[in-house]
Design a protein around this motif. Structure first.
Motif, mmCIF file in Angstrom:
data_model
loop_
_atom_site.group_PDB
_atom_site.id
_atom_site.type_symbol
_atom_site.label_atom_id
_atom_site.label_comp_id
_atom_site.label_asym_id
_atom_site.label_seq_id
_atom_site.Cartn_x
_atom_site.Cartn_y
_atom_site.Cartn_z
ATOM 1 N N LEU A 169 0.841 -1.198 0.000
ATOM 2 C CA LEU A 169 0.000 0.000 0.000
ATOM 3 C C LEU A 169 0.876 1.247 0.000
ATOM 4 N N ASP A 170 1.889 1.257 0.837
ATOM 5 C CA ASP A 170 2.801 2.407 0.870
ATOM 6 C C ASP A 170 3.507 2.582 -0.475
ATOM 7 N N LEU A 171 3.964 1.477 -1.061
ATOM 8 C CA LEU A 171 4.703 1.561 -2.318
ATOM 9 C C LEU A 171 3.827 2.034 -3.475
ATOM 10 N N VAL A 172 2.604 1.518 -3.577
ATOM 11 C CA VAL A 172 1.756 1.927 -4.701
ATOM 12 C C VAL A 172 1.292 3.368 -4.541
ATOM 13 N N ILE A 173 1.086 3.808 -3.307
ATOM 14 C CA ILE A 173 0.729 5.213 -3.087
ATOM 15 C C ILE A 173 1.874 6.115 -3.537
ATOM 16 N N ALA A 174 3.108 5.708 -3.213
ATOM 17 C CA ALA A 174 4.274 6.491 -3.627
ATOM 18 C C ALA A 174 4.423 6.490 -5.148
ATOM 19 N N LEU A 175 4.190 5.338 -5.789
ATOM 20 C CA LEU A 175 4.340 5.227 -7.238
ATOM 21 C C LEU A 175 3.245 5.984 -7.986
ATOM 22 N N ALA A 176 2.019 5.888 -7.496
ATOM 23 C CA ALA A 176 0.892 6.510 -8.198
ATOM 24 C C ALA A 176 1.023 8.025 -8.247
ATOM 25 N N GLY A 177 1.567 8.597 -7.180
ATOM 26 C CA GLY A 177 1.806 10.035 -7.176
ATOM 27 C C GLY A 177 0.559 10.883 -7.189
ATOM 28 N N ALA A 178 -0.539 10.354 -6.671
ATOM 29 C CA ALA A 178 -1.800 11.099 -6.636
ATOM 30 C C ALA A 178 -2.620 10.619 -5.448
ATOM 31 N N PRO A 179 -3.568 11.432 -4.989
ATOM 32 C CA PRO A 179 -4.435 10.999 -3.888
ATOM 33 C C PRO A 179 -5.286 9.797 -4.285
#
Length: 307
Positions: A169-179
């Protein structure tokens, strides 16, 4: 401030507490002063290994240290981290930042009001950094991640979502770069009423979609991530520490040979110390831990994301 030496304490004398204690003991700018664990014998065993002191109360240890790692069971993260921050101590708290979103927000507020560093132990961020992945100028369209592991007696105080999926979850939030726009989750009942398998779909405001699955009752360790861009695809194997890359971006193919990838927990501790001593930016600040936790609790069906 090169000669500054920080006095460090560790809360929790389990496996991860042992890892953190050894990093502080070996670091040139820190002195491992002590270990606190409700099981005083466990604390004494770990402290004796490094010539430190076993404390019978957290308050006694906080009076003698500058920085604290909280590596106790997740349900106890908040109490220890809050006490440390309220005492003006810098805190590195293992993931998840706490058990509830409300507690995470309080920790962030405590750190801000007392001028303390608050870092969360999402250490695989450091692997992404050495790969160069977080510097890719293109946002992914789709991310698929699986994180599976065999049964263990560790971390059964929390769901598999807070135990394993929270990394991704942390990694995909960082990768997505959006809320995050929405979170949907599906969980099993699991052993002892704590989910052992979880599936999640996250939709981000920029259109990126992340599909995650985690299990802690799998027959083997299997930790992979598939990232789709307009320009190509990236497939990462976290166990083998390899990737296949068809994008035009020159990611670091030798990342597994770097000290950071070999010892991401050590890199985590070193970065924390640098933030405290030199004012370096916090790599994984409290707000990052809050976002991952908020998504995890939504996957578990405990709350609506962002509520």
């Amino acid at each position: 401030m090169e000669n500054k030496s920080l006095k460090a304490g560790v809360v929790g004398a389990g496996v991860f507490g042992g890892f953190h204690a050894s990093k502080y003991a070996a670091h040139a700018q820190t002195e491992l002063v002590g270990v606190f664990d409700p099981d005083l014998e466990k604390a004494r065993t770990l402290a004796d290994k490094h010539g430190a002191k076993a404390f019978d109360t957290l308050e006694h240890m906080l009076a003698e240290v500058d920085v604290v790692t909280v590596a106790s069971p997740a349900v106890h993260h908040f109490a220890a981290a809050a006490a440390a921050l309220a005492s003006g101590k810098h805190v590195l708290v293992e993931k998840p930042i706490s058990s509830s979103v409300e507690e995470a927000r309080e920790l962030i507020n405590l750190a801000s009001s007392h001028g303390c560093v608050l870092q969360v132990g999402h250490q695989e961020r450091f692997v992404f950094h050495v790969m160069g992945l977080l510097e890719v100028p293109e946002m992914p369209k789709r991310i698929v991640a699986r994180r599976m592991g065999p049964p263990s007696d560790r971390n059964l105080d929390v769901s598999v979502t807070l135990d394993l999926m929270v990394h991704d979850l942390d990694l995909v939030i960082a990768l997505a770069g959006a809320p995050i726009k929405s979170v949907e989750g599906k969980i099993d009942e699991g052993r002892f009423g704590s989910p052992d398998i979880a599936e999640a779909t996250l939709v981000f405001e920029n259109g990126c979609v992340a599909e995650l699955i985690s299990s802690r009752v799998h027959h083997e360790r299997d930790r992979k991530m598939h990232v789709e861009y307009e320009t190509g695809v990236l497939d990462i194997d976290f166990v083998a520490k390899t990737f296949e890359n068809s994008t035009p971006y020159a990611l670091n193919a030798d990342f597994a040979e770097t000290e950071t990838a070999k010892d991401s927990l050590g890199a985590n501790v070193h970065a924390f110390i640098a933030s405290v001593i030199d004012g370096a930016p916090v790599v994984v600040p409290g707000i990052a831990g809050l976002r991952a936790l908020d998504a995890a609790r939504a996957v578990d069906g405990e709350r609506e994301y962002g509520s």
